[in-house]
Design a protein around this motif. Structure first.
Motif, short mmCIF file in Angstrom:
data_model
loop_
_atom_site.label_atom_id
_atom_site.label_comp_id
_atom_site.label_asym_id
_atom_site.label_seq_id
_atom_site.Cartn_x
_atom_site.Cartn_y
_atom_site.Cartn_z
N ARG A 1 0.90 -1.15 0.19
CA ARG A 1 -0.01 0.10 -0.01
C ARG A 1 0.92 1.28 -0.08
O ARG A 1 0.44 2.37 -0.43
CB ARG A 1 -0.92 0.01 1.14
CG ARG A 1 -2.38 -0.92 0.89
CD ARG A 1 -2.78 -1.03 2.25
NE ARG A 1 -2.23 -1.89 3.36
CZ ARG A 1 -2.48 -2.21 4.51
NH1 ARG A 1 -3.87 -1.83 4.77
NH2 ARG A 1 -2.09 -3.05 5.31
N ASP A 2 2.16 1.20 0.44
CA ASP A 2 3.16 2.17 0.32
C ASP A 2 4.26 1.52 0.00
O ASP A 2 4.61 1.29 -1.12
CB ASP A 2 3.35 2.94 1.75
CG ASP A 2 2.21 3.73 2.03
OD1 ASP A 2 1.79 4.51 1.11
OD2 ASP A 2 1.67 3.73 3.26
N GLN A 3 5.41 1.43 0.92
CA GLN A 3 6.72 0.76 0.52
C GLN A 3 6.77 -0.38 1.46
O GLN A 3 6.37 -0.28 2.76
CB GLN A 3 7.67 1.74 0.69
CG GLN A 3 7.51 2.84 -0.41
CD GLN A 3 8.79 3.85 -0.03
OE1 GLN A 3 9.48 4.12 -1.15
NE2 GLN A 3 8.68 4.60 1.04
N ALA A 4 7.26 -1.58 0.84
CA ALA A 4 7.82 -2.63 1.96
C ALA A 4 8.76 -2.14 2.93
O ALA A 4 9.68 -1.11 2.49
CB ALA A 4 8.31 -3.92 1.22
N TYR A 5 8.59 -2.41 4.17
CA TYR A 5 9.51 -2.11 5.01
C TYR A 5 9.85 -2.99 6.25
O TYR A 5 8.91 -3.84 6.70
CB TYR A 5 9.21 -0.71 5.89
CG TYR A 5 9.59 -0.47 7.24
CD1 TYR A 5 10.92 0.17 7.22
CD2 TYR A 5 8.90 -0.59 8.42
CE1 TYR A 5 11.63 0.54 8.62
CE2 TYR A 5 9.57 -0.29 9.61
CZ TYR A 5 10.77 0.46 9.55
OH TYR A 5 11.26 0.73 10.89
N GLY A 6 11.24 -3.47 6.47
CA GLY A 6 11.25 -4.61 7.32
C GLY A 6 12.21 -4.18 8.58
O GLY A 6 12.58 -5.21 9.34
N GLY A 7 12.28 -2.85 8.96
CA GLY A 7 12.82 -2.47 10.24
C GLY A 7 14.58 -2.58 10.38
O GLY A 7 15.00 -2.48 9.23
N VAL A 8 14.92 -3.09 11.36
CA VAL A 8 16.38 -3.15 11.49
C VAL A 8 17.00 -4.28 10.44
O VAL A 8 16.55 -5.42 10.46
CB VAL A 8 16.64 -3.44 13.18
CG1 VAL A 8 18.39 -3.79 13.22
CG2 VAL A 8 16.38 -2.35 13.79
N LEU A 9 18.16 -3.85 9.92
CA LEU A 9 18.90 -5.09 9.11
C LEU A 9 19.59 -6.01 10.02
O LEU A 9 20.39 -5.54 11.05
CB LEU A 9 19.53 -4.42 8.06
CG LEU A 9 19.23 -3.68 6.84
CD1 LEU A 9 18.20 -2.71 7.15
CD2 LEU A 9 20.28 -3.25 5.98
N ALA A 10 19.43 -7.36 9.59
CA ALA A 10 19.94 -8.52 10.36
C ALA A 10 21.76 -8.26 10.38
O ALA A 10 22.29 -7.84 9.08
CB ALA A 10 19.49 -9.77 9.61
N GLU A 11 22.25 -8.83 11.09
CA GLU A 11 23.83 -9.02 11.11
C GLU A 11 24.18 -10.42 11.49
O GLU A 11 25.21 -10.38 11.91
CB GLU A 11 24.27 -7.80 12.08
CG GLU A 11 23.91 -6.33 11.81
CD GLU A 11 24.78 -5.45 12.60
OE1 GLU A 11 25.60 -5.04 12.35
OE2 GLU A 11 23.90 -5.07 13.81
N ASN A 12 23.37 -11.41 11.25
CA ASN A 12 23.78 -12.65 11.89
C ASN A 12 24.66 -13.46 10.84
O ASN A 12 24.96 -14.69 11.29
CB ASN A 12 22.26 -13.68 11.86
CG ASN A 12 21.34 -13.49 10.59
OD1 ASN A 12 21.82 -12.42 9.72
ND2 ASN A 12 20.71 -14.46 10.66
N ASN A 13 25.27 -12.87 9.66
CA ASN A 13 26.13 -13.60 9.01
C ASN A 13 26.81 -12.59 8.09
O ASN A 13 26.45 -11.41 8.13
CB ASN A 13 25.66 -14.69 7.99
CG ASN A 13 24.65 -14.31 7.16
OD1 ASN A 13 24.58 -13.17 6.40
ND2 ASN A 13 23.53 -14.84 7.07
N ALA A 14 28.02 -13.09 7.53
CA ALA A 14 28.76 -11.84 6.76
C ALA A 14 28.05 -11.43 5.71
O ALA A 14 28.26 -10.25 5.52
CB ALA A 14 30.02 -12.86 6.00
N LYS A 15 27.01 -12.16 4.94
CA LYS A 15 26.35 -11.52 3.76
C LYS A 15 25.50 -10.44 4.43
O LYS A 15 25.38 -9.40 3.90
CB LYS A 15 25.54 -12.64 3.03
CG LYS A 15 24.91 -12.14 1.84
CD LYS A 15 24.18 -13.30 1.10
CE LYS A 15 23.63 -12.71 0.03
NZ LYS A 15 23.00 -13.97 -0.93
#
Length: 427
Positions: free
Chosen positions: A204-218
């Motif tokens: 309805r607007d833009q997809a938003y997922g909050g804080v970016l993960a840091e659980n692996n190198a990628k």
């Protein structure tokens, strides 16, 4: 969707003490070049300007303040569980005309902030920066909102809207500016109708997922690249006249974008006019891989059951008998369709038809073939064949990737897809 866990009664007092804010109990809420032009012939890159004085205060404030983002997974839920503000998760439920902690008193709203040292607040499958506010929803259940700084919001949009790990840096910069512009423009427009405008975290607007993960190198690399792109473009938006541009974007145009006004009547911007897209046409040998993961063509079979649903939706009788375009653009994109049934006919915007049949099914308005052919009698279902993905207005993400791989700057990309718009730096 409700995700709930029990909170031990012995820690309830600690949970209440760590709430960021609670109101008192209630007494009474998508060429190089164009085909024959060299890359060097593309429009010159725009340089960010200072904000024009006529831009109203709401725009300037939103360019540097917080935004409200409604979390669609929890619309109407009767209970939610938020982790990260206290040692144990906090359960919040709808109670009477308000909300309440489990075994707590009724409140007008509850607002939580992350405890020191925590990356954010965990809710469902995501972690959110800023605050989580929970209120009673007028239509029932709960209204759950992430109150977040604008730049943190843009950071959470990028990996939800494009494939970051393989993106060019200029692609990320261009998407950052488009996402920021869209958010501010949408909030400004809604601010004329309500004192508390908000954005949704979905299509309805833009997809938003909050804080970016840091659980692996990628994941850490993705976070670094996104954070750098957002910081590099901080405060920069697209402007037309005295307004921030409602910068629509989509996955793939199929070769040409379309006129924004003809798809979204409320989209009153000259810069959202049709442009050619060489990467989507496959005319840039060095960038053909840009569309990897986004097939150029698609096919979908609309069943008789799905078509019967259209007939019922628009009171056309028991079945749909014929479907044909009643308005198209120069590239052949369907803008309006006429649907006929035994009880009459109805003309609807093609985007309304997409929503009714499923945007993931009827992937775009660039229909190249139907079986039976458009306008002929339908005896069973309809097979649709098309090109592109999304509504076709504004920035084409496959085209953006192709141009970035050809060496275009973010500014040059935005000049191409929003011709006539200017870049303004609110910093």
């Amino acid at each position: 969707m409700t995700r709930a866990r029990s909170l031990a009664g012995a820690l309830l007092a600690g949970a209440i003490a760590l709430l960021h804010a609670c109101h008192p109990p209630l007494a009474q809420r998508d060429t190089g070049p164009a085909p024959t032009k060299a890359i060097a012939d593309a429009p010159p890159a725009s340089q960010p300007e200072t904000p024009p004085p006529a831009l109203h205060r709401a725009t300037v404030r939103r360019a540097s303040g917080t935004v409200d983002v409604r979390l669609s997974d929890f619309e109407g839920a009767t209970r939610v569980t938020v982790a990260g503000s206290t040692p144990l998760p906090v359960n919040i439920e709808r109670r009477g005309g308000g909300v309440a902690l489990r075994n707590g008193g009724e409140q007008a709203e509850i607002v939580l902030s992350a405890a020191p040292g925590r990356p954010g607040l965990e809710l469902g499958a995501h972690t959110y920066p800023g605050r989580i506010r929970v209120r009673p929803r007028a239509a029932g259940g709960l209204e759950v909102t992430n109150v977040v700084e604008l730049e943190d919001y843009v950071t959470g949009v990028l990996p939800a809207e494009i494939v970051v790990w393989s993106a060019q840096s200029e692609e990320l910069r261009a998407q950052s500016i488009a996402a920021r512009s869209y958010a501010i423009a949408a909030l400004d427009e809604r601010g004329t109708k309500t004192k508390a405008p908000y954005l949704f975290d979905d299509a309805r607007d833009q997809a938003y997922g909050g804080v970016l993960a840091e659980n692996n190198a990628k994941a850490r690399d993705v976070k670094t690249r996104v954070t750098r792109a957002v910081a590099n473009t901080r405060g920069i938006v697209l402007i037309e006249g005295e307004r921030v541009v409602d910068a629509r974007f989509h996955a793939a145009c199929g070769g040409d974008t379309t006129d924004g006004r003809r798809v979204f009547p409320e989209l009153d911007f000259d810069c959202m006019r049709p442009v050619e897209c060489a990467p989507c046409r496959g005319e840039m040998a060095a960038t053909r891989e840009a569309s990897a993961g986004v097939p150029a063509t698609w096919t979908w079979n609309a069943s008789r059951t799905a078509l019967d649903g259209l007939a019922k939706r628009w009171s056309l009788g028991a079945h749909v008998e014929r479907i044909a375009p009643s308005a198209s653009d120069a590239a052949g994109r369907w803008l309006e369709v006429e649907i006929r049934g035994p009880a009459g006919s109805k003309r609807v915007a093609f985007e309304d038809l997409r929503r009714a049949l499923g945007e993931g099914n009827l992937a775009s308005s660039r229909i190249v073939r139907t079986e039976p052919p458009a306008g002929e009698a339908i005896t069973d279902g309809v097979r649709f064949e098309g090109r592109g993905r999304g509504h076709g207005v504004g920035l084409c993400q496959v085209g953006m990737r192709g141009y970035a791989r050809a060496g275009w700057s973010a500014e040059k990309i935005l000049d191409h897809y929003y011709p006539g718009a200017r870049l303004v730096d609110f910093r």
